[in-house]
Design a protein around this motif. Structure first.
Motif, PDB file in Angstrom:
ATOM      1  N   GLY A 248      16.331  71.522  38.557  1.00  0.00           N
ATOM      2  CA  GLY A 248      16.879  72.693  37.283  1.00  0.00           C
ATOM      3  C   GLY A 248      15.958  73.317  36.706  1.00  0.00           C
ATOM      4  N   ASN A 249      16.700  74.048  35.899  1.00  0.00           N
ATOM      5  CA  ASN A 249      15.418  74.655  34.714  1.00  0.00           C
ATOM      6  C   ASN A 249      16.626  75.926  34.096  1.00  0.00           C
ATOM      7  N   GLY A 250      15.952  75.891  32.915  1.00  0.00           N
ATOM      8  CA  GLY A 250      16.843  76.847  31.719  1.00  0.00           C
ATOM      9  C   GLY A 250      16.498  77.754  31.112  1.00  0.00           C
ATOM     10  N   TYR A 251      17.523  77.592  29.763  1.00  0.00           N
ATOM     11  CA  TYR A 251      16.167  78.215  28.126  1.00  0.00           C
ATOM     12  C   TYR A 251      16.633  76.751  27.826  1.00  0.00           C
ATOM     13  N   ALA A 252      16.199  76.817  26.476  1.00  0.00           N
ATOM     14  CA  ALA A 252      15.962  76.120  25.129  1.00  0.00           C
ATOM     15  C   ALA A 252      15.264  76.464  24.396  1.00  0.00           C
ATOM     16  N   PRO A 253      16.433  77.586  23.717  1.00  0.00           N
ATOM     17  CA  PRO A 253      16.367  78.138  21.907  1.00  0.00           C
ATOM     18  C   PRO A 253      16.037  77.008  21.380  1.00  0.00           C
ATOM     19  N   ARG A 254      14.210  77.720  20.146  1.00  0.00           N
ATOM     20  CA  ARG A 254      14.159  76.552  19.431  1.00  0.00           C
ATOM     21  C   ARG A 254      15.409  77.318  17.820  1.00  0.00           C
ATOM     22  N   ILE A 255      16.209  76.540  17.366  1.00  0.00           N
ATOM     23  CA  ILE A 255      16.322  76.627  16.715  1.00  0.00           C
ATOM     24  C   ILE A 255      16.361  76.016  15.304  1.00  0.00           C
ATOM     25  N   THR A 256      16.245  76.552  14.388  1.00  0.00           N
ATOM     26  CA  THR A 256      16.044  76.420  12.725  1.00  0.00           C
ATOM     27  C   THR A 256      17.155  76.466  12.123  1.00  0.00           C
ATOM     28  N   VAL A 257      17.668  74.724  11.112  1.00  0.00           N
ATOM     29  CA  VAL A 257      18.642  75.241  10.036  1.00  0.00           C
ATOM     30  C   VAL A 257      18.176  74.662   8.981  1.00  0.00           C
ATOM     31  N   ARG A 258      18.394  75.497   7.832  1.00  0.00           N
ATOM     32  CA  ARG A 258      17.865  75.448   6.184  1.00  0.00           C
ATOM     33  C   ARG A 258      19.184  75.214   5.361  1.00  0.00           C
ATOM     34  N   ASP A 259      18.820  74.641   4.297  1.00  0.00           N
ATOM     35  CA  ASP A 259      19.858  74.483   3.209  1.00  0.00           C
ATOM     36  C   ASP A 259      19.600  75.616   3.163  1.00  0.00           C
ATOM     37  N   PRO A 260      21.013  75.748   1.354  1.00  0.00           N
ATOM     38  CA  PRO A 260      20.524  76.381   0.673  1.00  0.00           C
ATOM     39  C   PRO A 260      19.288  77.068  -0.178  1.00  0.00           C
TER      40      PRO A 260
ATOM     41  N   ASP B 280      11.955  80.783  19.150  1.00  0.00           N
ATOM     42  CA  ASP B 280      11.736  81.675  19.814  1.00  0.00           C
ATOM     43  C   ASP B 280      12.358  81.258  20.935  1.00  0.00           C
ATOM     44  N   ILE B 281      12.908  81.048  22.433  1.00  0.00           N
ATOM     45  CA  ILE B 281      13.266  80.768  23.331  1.00  0.00           C
ATOM     46  C   ILE B 281      12.068  79.571  25.112  1.00  0.00           C
ATOM     47  N   PRO B 282      11.735  78.961  25.038  1.00  0.00           N
ATOM     48  CA  PRO B 282      11.088  78.248  25.794  1.00  0.00           C
ATOM     49  C   PRO B 282      12.063  78.629  26.850  1.00  0.00           C
ATOM     50  N   ARG B 283      11.433  78.240  28.111  1.00  0.00           N
ATOM     51  CA  ARG B 283      12.010  77.488  28.984  1.00  0.00           C
ATOM     52  C   ARG B 283      11.728  75.368  29.321  1.00  0.00           C
ATOM     53  N   PHE B 284      12.885  75.294  29.675  1.00  0.00           N
ATOM     54  CA  PHE B 284      13.107  73.955  29.680  1.00  0.00           C
ATOM     55  C   PHE B 284      13.148  74.127  31.274  1.00  0.00           C
ATOM     56  N   ALA B 285      12.359  72.097  31.920  1.00  0.00           N
ATOM     57  CA  ALA B 285      12.649  72.550  33.685  1.00  0.00           C
ATOM     58  C   ALA B 285      13.390  70.615  33.565  1.00  0.00           C
ATOM     59  N   SER B 286      13.754  70.278  34.404  1.00  0.00           N
ATOM     60  CA  SER B 286      14.488  69.630  35.074  1.00  0.00           C
ATOM     61  C   SER B 286      14.055  68.178  36.396  1.00  0.00           C
ATOM     62  N   PHE B 287      13.287  67.180  35.847  1.00  0.00           N
ATOM     63  CA  PHE B 287      12.603  66.438  36.445  1.00  0.00           C
ATOM     64  C   PHE B 287      13.201  65.360  36.934  1.00  0.00           C
ATOM     65  N   ASP B 288      13.206  65.168  38.209  1.00  0.00           N
ATOM     66  CA  ASP B 288      13.811  63.735  39.153  1.00  0.00           C
ATOM     67  C   ASP B 288      12.203  62.272  38.899  1.00  0.00           C
ATOM     68  N   ILE B 289      12.057  61.459  38.171  1.00  0.00           N
ATOM     69  CA  ILE B 289      11.167  60.729  38.867  1.00  0.00           C
ATOM     70  C   ILE B 289      11.771  59.949  38.917  1.00  0.00           C
ATOM     71  N   ALA B 290      10.874  59.669  40.868  1.00  0.00           N
ATOM     72  CA  ALA B 290      11.530  58.651  41.813  1.00  0.00           C
ATOM     73  C   ALA B 290      10.875  57.628  42.466  1.00  0.00           C
ATOM     74  N   HIS B 291      10.579  55.866  42.173  1.00  0.00           N
ATOM     75  CA  HIS B 291       9.928  55.305  43.225  1.00  0.00           C
ATOM     76  C   HIS B 291      10.591  54.907  44.354  1.00  0.00           C
ATOM     77  N   ASP B 292      10.045  54.577  45.377  1.00  0.00           N
ATOM     78  CA  ASP B 292      11.027  54.358  46.241  1.00  0.00           C
ATOM     79  C   ASP B 292       9.894  53.386  47.321  1.00  0.00           C
TER      80      ASP B 292
END
Length: 501
Positions: free
Chosen positions: A273-285, A411-423
């Motif tokens: 799957g995929n989607g967006y992962a906004p980069r958020i920064t929080v600062r104190d006063p 900014d708003i980079p994308r993310f991707a969801s990966f499935d890593i499988a060994h069978d």
């Protein structure tokens, strides 16, 4: 056999919930959403292991019973089949005329033994097992049989099924599957702790995981723009990655697409799957950064209206949690509700409902990064707080209520969801499946037939009487016997057939 068929049907029915409910091994995000939308029902489903159908106790019990039933079915049949193969074909019946396929032919100028020799030679060339017998009244008969491959194929089919069961049961202990969400620029190292979710067989250890790393360099989605009826539909998902593995001397570039996984050191990496992962920064006063990270937001619809959670446990006067809605292309309804009208970043907007209080992180109980427990928190922005939700666009900043600090959308980079499988069961199961197909084909298309020929010396001629019998329904039995008569006749000098019935 009836028991095995019943259990096979029951196993198929037991697998149905695996397609109705998300499975932790394949869709962990779907399980999380179930718990978020209806926790009580999700708990009930989880009690019956409906999120882990294929490893559940009840599915395994059916599986084991089917295995034992097949073993109990196949072993006696193998013994019986070996005995039947070693046995001689049945003796020639006294009255061949009673058989379903019956023919007579008379040949002249051919000695009795020569006629029998030619008939036996033709039967052997047709892959019949042949036994010659001298009868008491001077007649010579041939008893021939073919088609044991039919039962052999049937046994191969069932043995292959047993092989599949054994392979999956034992080989399943050596396979693992895990999921990991990567934002563009992030690197994943193949270790148990690096997975977002991980399931492994009982024989998998930390040392058995092949050492490799995967970096998501760029994730690209192309959308349909030249068809009004399909506008906004995605037509390609491409994850450009770089990989460092034990087998490769240097870091290599690769591409992962839907239904086109990447294989690394025996592990297959699938794009889920995929989607967006906004980069958020929080600062104190004072302006000091207390939180900065890319936060994956889970898509809620086809236009990627997404939901995400931000947790700031330290650095501010109070613990802060935020529930965010991200709209790649924000639009509003006539009632003022926001939604995304297009999945690409055309007019991106992030809104945040802010809560203060206890995040529940100090209790030592694991918490999902996609959920915010607001039972011990107070809403101070958005919702029913009386204060408008914070609204951010890329590069903008908003003040947190109560002078707690500020929050920025970088900014708003994308993310991707990966499935890593060994069978390790894939190749053995494939071999068993091919064997099952071959065995099934033999059991369906190889006819089981018996043919008898009795040669009788007449005055100046030899009469050859044919009889054919099939096991089961065989519409080609009579044509087959007629063809045999013609082939033998070509070997002999024969007259016009008499008394052909």
């Amino acid at each position: 056999m009836r028991t095995a068929l019943l259990l096979l049907l029951l196993l198929a029915l037991a697998a149905v919930p695996g397609s109705l409910f998300p499975q932790r091994s394949a869709d962990p995000n779907g399980v999380v959403q179930h718990f978020a939308q209806d926790p009580a029902m999700a708990e009930l489903l989880d009690t019956f292991q409906l999120f882990d159908v294929y490893s559940s106790v009840w599915f395994s019990a059916i599986y084991l019973l089917l295995f034992l039933s097949l073993i109990g079915c196949v072993v006696p049949r193998i013994r019986h089949h070996v005995t039947a193969i070693r046995a001689a074909p049945p003796a020639t019946p006294k009255n061949l005329g009673r058989l379903p396929a019956h023919q007579r032919d008379i040949v002249t100028n051919v000695p009795l033994l020569d006629a029998v020799d030619e008939a036996e030679r033709e039967l052997r060339e047709a892959r019949y097992r042949v036994v010659r017998a001298q009868e008491s009244d001077g007649q010579i008969s041939l008893a021939a049989e073919r088609g044991y491959l039919r039962e052999t194929g049937n046994l191969i089919f069932h043995i292959a099924l047993v092989g599949v069961l054994i392979t999956v049961a034992i080989g399943g202990g050596f396979k693992y599957t895990g999921q990991r969400v990567l934002v563009e620029g992030q690197t994943f190292v193949n270790s148990r702790l690096a997975f977002d979710s991980f399931e492994a067989g009982r024989f998998v250890t930390d040392d058995s995981l092949p050492p490799f790393s995967l970096t998501l360099e760029r994730f690209t989605v192309s959308y349909v723009t030249d068809n009004v009826n399909a506008l906004g539909l995605a037509d390609a998902f491409v994850a450009d990655v770089s990989v460092s593995s034990r087998a490769a001397e240097s870091r290599t570039s690769a591409r992962i697409e839907v239904n086109s996984p990447l294989s690394v050191d025996g592990s297959d990496i699938y794009l889920l799957g995929n989607g967006y992962a906004p980069r958020i920064t929080v600062r104190d006063p004072s302006g000091a950064v207390v939180f900065t990270d890319t936060v994956p937001f889970l898509p809620q619809d086809a236009n990627l209206t997404s939901l995400g959670v931000v947790k700031v446990p330290d650095g501010l006067a109070r613990q802060v949690g935020m529930i965010g809605f991200f709209y790649p292309t924000r639009a509003t309804t006539s009632a003022g509700a926001s939604y995304s009208s297009y999945p690409d970043l055309v007019l991106p907007v992030l809104t945040l409902n802010v809560y203060v209080g206890d995040l529940g992180l100090d209790a030592g109980i694991p918490k999902s990064v996609y959920q915010l427990d607001t039972s011990a928190m107070t809403e101070v922005a958005g919702g029913e707080s009386g204060v408008a939700a914070l609204e951010l666009t890329p590069g903008s900043q908003a003040e947190l209520p109560g002078g707690l600090g500020s929050v920025e959308l970088d900014d708003i980079p994308r993310f991707a969801s990966f499935d890593i499988a060994h069978d390790p069961t894939q190749v053995p199961v494939l071999v068993a499946a091919i064997a099952a197909l071959v065995g099934l084909s033999l059991s369906l298309f190889v006819p089981r037939r018996r043919v008898w020929i009795r040669a009788t010396q007449l005055r100046g001629a030899v009469q050859l009487e044919y009889g054919g019998l099939a096991r089961g329904d065989d519409p080609q039995l009579l044509p087959s016997v007629e063809s045999l008569v013609r082939r033998i006749a070509t070997r002999l000098t024969r007259t016009t057939p008499k008394d052909r019935s």
